[in-house]
Design an enzyme around this catalytic site. Structure first.
Site, PDB file in Angstrom:
ATOM      1  N   THR A   1       1.449  -1.054  -0.057  1.00  0.00           N
ATOM      2  CA  THR A   1       0.154  -0.443  -0.041  1.00  0.00           C
ATOM      3  C   THR A   1       1.397   1.159  -0.300  1.00  0.00           C
ATOM      4  O   THR A   1       0.492   2.195  -0.832  1.00  0.00           O
ATOM      5  CB  THR A   1      -0.845  -0.396   0.653  1.00  0.00           C
ATOM      6  OG1 THR A   1      -1.830  -1.145   0.761  1.00  0.00           O
ATOM      7  CG2 THR A   1      -1.515   0.798   1.755  1.00  0.00           C
TER       8      THR A   1
ATOM      9  N   THR B   1       4.604  11.055   7.531  1.00  0.00           N
ATOM     10  CA  THR B   1       4.508  11.061   9.228  1.00  0.00           C
ATOM     11  C   THR B   1       5.603  11.395   9.962  1.00  0.00           C
ATOM     12  O   THR B   1       6.942  11.447   9.116  1.00  0.00           O
ATOM     13  CB  THR B   1       4.482   9.702   9.801  1.00  0.00           C
ATOM     14  OG1 THR B   1       5.182   9.560  10.840  1.00  0.00           O
ATOM     15  CG2 THR B   1       5.595   8.477   9.297  1.00  0.00           C
ATOM     16  N   ASP B   2       6.195  11.672  11.314  1.00  0.00           N
ATOM     17  CA  ASP B   2       7.361  12.285  11.772  1.00  0.00           C
ATOM     18  C   ASP B   2       8.409  10.820  12.369  1.00  0.00           C
ATOM     19  O   ASP B   2       9.799  10.686  12.275  1.00  0.00           O
ATOM     20  CB  ASP B   2       7.579  12.199  13.092  1.00  0.00           C
ATOM     21  CG  ASP B   2       6.009  12.247  13.747  1.00  0.00           C
ATOM     22  OD1 ASP B   2       6.558  10.918  14.231  1.00  0.00           O
ATOM     23  OD2 ASP B   2       6.241  12.679  14.818  1.00  0.00           O
ATOM     24  N   GLU B   3       7.694   9.549  12.335  1.00  0.00           N
ATOM     25  CA  GLU B   3       8.806   8.155  11.872  1.00  0.00           C
ATOM     26  C   GLU B   3       9.441   7.813  11.150  1.00  0.00           C
ATOM     27  O   GLU B   3      11.128   6.775  11.712  1.00  0.00           O
ATOM     28  CB  GLU B   3       7.755   7.307  12.686  1.00  0.00           C
ATOM     29  CG  GLU B   3       6.617   7.381  13.951  1.00  0.00           C
ATOM     30  CD  GLU B   3       5.454   6.051  13.516  1.00  0.00           C
ATOM     31  OE1 GLU B   3       6.422   4.679  13.922  1.00  0.00           O
ATOM     32  OE2 GLU B   3       4.226   5.794  14.118  1.00  0.00           O
TER      33      GLU B   3
ATOM     34  N   TYR C   1       6.867   0.079   8.978  1.00  0.00           N
ATOM     35  CA  TYR C   1       5.257   1.677   9.180  1.00  0.00           C
ATOM     36  C   TYR C   1       6.366   2.452   8.220  1.00  0.00           C
ATOM     37  O   TYR C   1       6.422   2.597   7.034  1.00  0.00           O
ATOM     38  CB  TYR C   1       4.557   1.142  10.237  1.00  0.00           C
ATOM     39  CG  TYR C   1       3.926   2.286   9.898  1.00  0.00           C
ATOM     40  CD1 TYR C   1       3.033   2.719   9.233  1.00  0.00           C
ATOM     41  CD2 TYR C   1       4.551   3.156  11.047  1.00  0.00           C
ATOM     42  CE1 TYR C   1       3.262   4.095   8.308  1.00  0.00           C
ATOM     43  CE2 TYR C   1       3.504   5.037  11.025  1.00  0.00           C
ATOM     44  CZ  TYR C   1       2.834   5.319   9.542  1.00  0.00           C
ATOM     45  OH  TYR C   1       2.367   6.444   9.752  1.00  0.00           O
TER      46      TYR C   1
ATOM     47  N   LYS D   1       6.742   4.407   4.455  1.00  0.00           N
ATOM     48  CA  LYS D   1       6.447   6.017   4.061  1.00  0.00           C
ATOM     49  C   LYS D   1       7.586   6.320   4.146  1.00  0.00           C
ATOM     50  O   LYS D   1       7.452   7.503   2.849  1.00  0.00           O
ATOM     51  CB  LYS D   1       6.358   6.393   5.968  1.00  0.00           C
ATOM     52  CG  LYS D   1       4.375   5.667   6.044  1.00  0.00           C
ATOM     53  CD  LYS D   1       3.635   6.158   5.069  1.00  0.00           C
ATOM     54  CE  LYS D   1       2.591   7.308   4.992  1.00  0.00           C
ATOM     55  NZ  LYS D   1       2.117   7.927   4.279  1.00  0.00           N
TER      56      LYS D   1
ATOM     57  N   ARG E   1       6.070  11.038  22.803  1.00  0.00           N
ATOM     58  CA  ARG E   1       5.819  11.714  21.263  1.00  0.00           C
ATOM     59  C   ARG E   1       4.980  12.548  21.665  1.00  0.00           C
ATOM     60  O   ARG E   1       4.165  13.397  22.423  1.00  0.00           O
ATOM     61  CB  ARG E   1       4.483  10.558  20.424  1.00  0.00           C
ATOM     62  CG  ARG E   1       4.647   9.467  20.859  1.00  0.00           C
ATOM     63  CD  ARG E   1       5.702   9.068  19.699  1.00  0.00           C
ATOM     64  NE  ARG E   1       6.042   7.541  19.277  1.00  0.00           N
ATOM     65  CZ  ARG E   1       7.221   6.828  20.186  1.00  0.00           C
ATOM     66  NH1 ARG E   1       8.020   7.661  20.477  1.00  0.00           N
ATOM     67  NH2 ARG E   1       7.189   5.699  19.800  1.00  0.00           N
TER      68      ARG E   1
ATOM     69  N   ARG F   1       7.271  -3.175  22.916  1.00  0.00           N
ATOM     70  CA  ARG F   1       6.668  -4.612  21.616  1.00  0.00           C
ATOM     71  C   ARG F   1       9.171  -4.056  20.635  1.00  0.00           C
ATOM     72  O   ARG F   1       9.351  -3.295  21.234  1.00  0.00           O
ATOM     73  CB  ARG F   1       6.556  -3.504  20.554  1.00  0.00           C
ATOM     74  CG  ARG F   1       6.435  -2.192  19.824  1.00  0.00           C
ATOM     75  CD  ARG F   1       5.624  -1.912  19.057  1.00  0.00           C
ATOM     76  NE  ARG F   1       5.659   0.517  18.587  1.00  0.00           N
ATOM     77  CZ  ARG F   1       5.227   1.210  18.739  1.00  0.00           C
ATOM     78  NH1 ARG F   1       3.921   0.567  18.450  1.00  0.00           N
ATOM     79  NH2 ARG F   1       5.195   2.132  18.358  1.00  0.00           N
TER      80      ARG F   1
END
Length: 356
Positions: free
Chosen positions: A98, A132-134, A158, A162, A222, A289
Site C-alpha cells: 500500500t 509521518t514524523d516516524e 511501517y 513511509k 510523542r 514491542r
C-alpha cells in the site's frame, strides 16, 4: 474538485469533513475500506452531492486512471496508507504494497493526468503527500526536535515504507517536475480514530473495565496533534506551500505515554466516574514491542514561518474534546469493534463501485 485517497480512514475522513465545511469544493473519495476505513464516519455526507465515494485500491491503476479522466481533479491529497506499527511488525508485506506500490501507482497516474492538462490547469495542479514524523527515527531525551532537513532513519516496517513513499514523491518532482508537497505529521488524536491506537484504545478499554496496557516503562515520548488542527495545516500547505517542499506539522505537545494514559483516566474519572474506583487502577505494564522508538518531537516552525499555521488546540482542550466524543458515540465504537460496518459495506456496494 479534489481527489482524496484514504478518505474513510481516521485522518482522511476528518479531512473530508473539514474540507467540505471550510471550502465546499467537491471531493472524490477513494478508499479500499480495509479494517480501519469506516463509512459511518462520513454518514453526514451520505446525500451530499459534493462527496463522491469510490471503494477501490490505490494500487489499481485502471481505476485510478478512470477517476482522473472522469473527474479531472485539480489536486490529490494522499492519505491512503497502512499506519499501525504493531501491525507492520506482524505483517510488513501489506505496508510495502500500500505505502510503496500504491504511492508509486498514484504518482504515475497523477503524472499522466497532469502532463495532459492545458497549461493553466497544469500550473495549478498539486499532489500533496501526507506522511509521518516516524521516518526520522528516534530521538534521545535532550536531542533537538525533528526539522525538515533531518536525515531519515526509519526503524519499523511501517516507517520504512513511509520513508520510501516520501522518497518516491520527491523523485517524481525532481525527475518529472510533478508539482508535489509533503507533510510529515506527529501523532494525531481526535474523533473517529480506530481503537488500535493508544488514545482510543485506552478510552475504550477503560470504559469496558479492561486493562490499560502500557509498553515497557511508559516513558516513550510523542508529540500529539489534534486531528482538526492537522486538517487545517493540510489546507494551508495545499493552498500556499512551496512546490517540492516538506512541512513538518506538530502540536507542540511532547508527552510520555504514561502521562497520556493518566490524563485520560483523570478525565474519565471526572466525566464518567466508575463505582469501582479510579480508572488508573487498570493501568498495566506489558512487554515492550520490538524496536520501539523512544522519542519523537516535531519542530513545526517552518510551517508557522512560511504559512502562518499554528495549532489552535492545546493538548488539554483537544484531549477533553476527544474523550467527550468517545463518550457520546458508543454506537460508532461498537460497530467498529464488531466489524458490522464492514459487512454492511460489502452487501451495499457489491457490484457497485461508487456512489454520489
Amino acid at each position: 474538485m479534489i481527489l482524496v485517497t484514504g478518505g474513510a480512514g481516521f485522518i482522511g475522513a476528518n479531512f473530508v469533513l473539514d474540507w467540505l465545511a471550510a471550502s465546499g469544493e467537491p471531493v472524490i473519495n477513494l478508499d479500499a475500506l480495509t479494517y480501519a476505513g469506516n463509512l459511518e464516519t462520513l454518514a453526514s455526507l451520505r446525500d451530499d452531492p459534493r462527496h463522491v465515494f469510490v471503494q477501490g485500491d490505490i494500487c489499481d491503476r485502471t481505476l485510478v486512471d478512470r477517476l482522473f479522466a472522469e473527474y479531472r481533479p485539480r489536486a490529490v491529497v494522499h492519505f491512503a496508507a497502512e499506519s499501525h506499527v504493531d501491525r507492520s511488525i506482524h505483517g510488513p508485506g501489506a505496508f510495502v504494497r500500500t505505502n510503496v506500490d500504491g504511492t508509486f501507482t498514484l504518482l504515475e497516474a497523477a503524472r499522466a493526468h497532469w502532463s495532459a492538462l492545458p497549461a493553466g490547469e497544469r500550473e495549478a495542479f498539486r499532489f500533496l503527500h501526507v506522511s509521518t514524523d516516524e521516518v526520522y527515527g528516534s530521538l534521545g531525551p535532550t536531542e533537538p526536535a525533528f526539522t525538515e532537513t533531518k536525515a531519515y532513519e526509519p526503524n519499523s516496517p511501517y516507517s520504512a515504507s513511509k520513508a520510501a513513499s516520501d522518497h518516491l514523491v520527491r523523485a517524481w518532482h525532481h525527475t518529472y517536475g510533478l508539482p508535489v508537497l509533503t507533510t510529515n505529521c506527529s501523532n494525531n488524536y481526535g474523533p473517529y480514530q480506530f481503537p488500535e491506537k493508544l488514545i482510543p484504545l485506552m478510552i475504550v478499554n477503560a470504559l469496558a473495565g479492561k486493562p490499560l496496557p502500557i509498553y515497557g516503562d511508559g516513558q516513550n515520548v510523542r508529540d500529539w496533534l489534534y486531528v482538526g488542527d492537522h486538517c487545517g495545516a493540510i489546507r494551508e500547505v495545499l493552498a500556499r506551500g512551496r512546490l517540492g517542499e516538506t512541512y513538518n506539522v506538530g502540536g507542540w505537545n511532547e508527552m510520555a505515554n504514561i502521562e497520556i494514559v493518566r490524563t485520560l483516566c483523570a478525565l474519565l474519572d471526572e466525566l464518567r466516574p466508575d463505582a469501582a474506583g479510579s480508572y488508573s487502577r487498570l493501568i498495566t505494564y506489558v512487554k515492550d514491542r520490538p524496536g520501539h522508538d523512544r522519542r519523537y518531537a516535531i519542530d513545526a516552525r517552518k510551517i508557522e514561518r512560511e504559512l502562518g499555521w499554528r495549532p489552535a488546540e492545546t493538548f488539554q482542550t483537544g484531549i477533553r474534546k476527544t474523550v467527550q466524543w468517545y463518550l457520546d458515540n458508543p454506537g460508532w465504537i461498537a460497530n467498529v469493534q464488531s466489524g458490522a460496518y464492514r459487512e454492511w459495506v460489502a452487501r451495499n456496494y457489491a457490484g457497485r463501485g461508487e456512489q454520489a
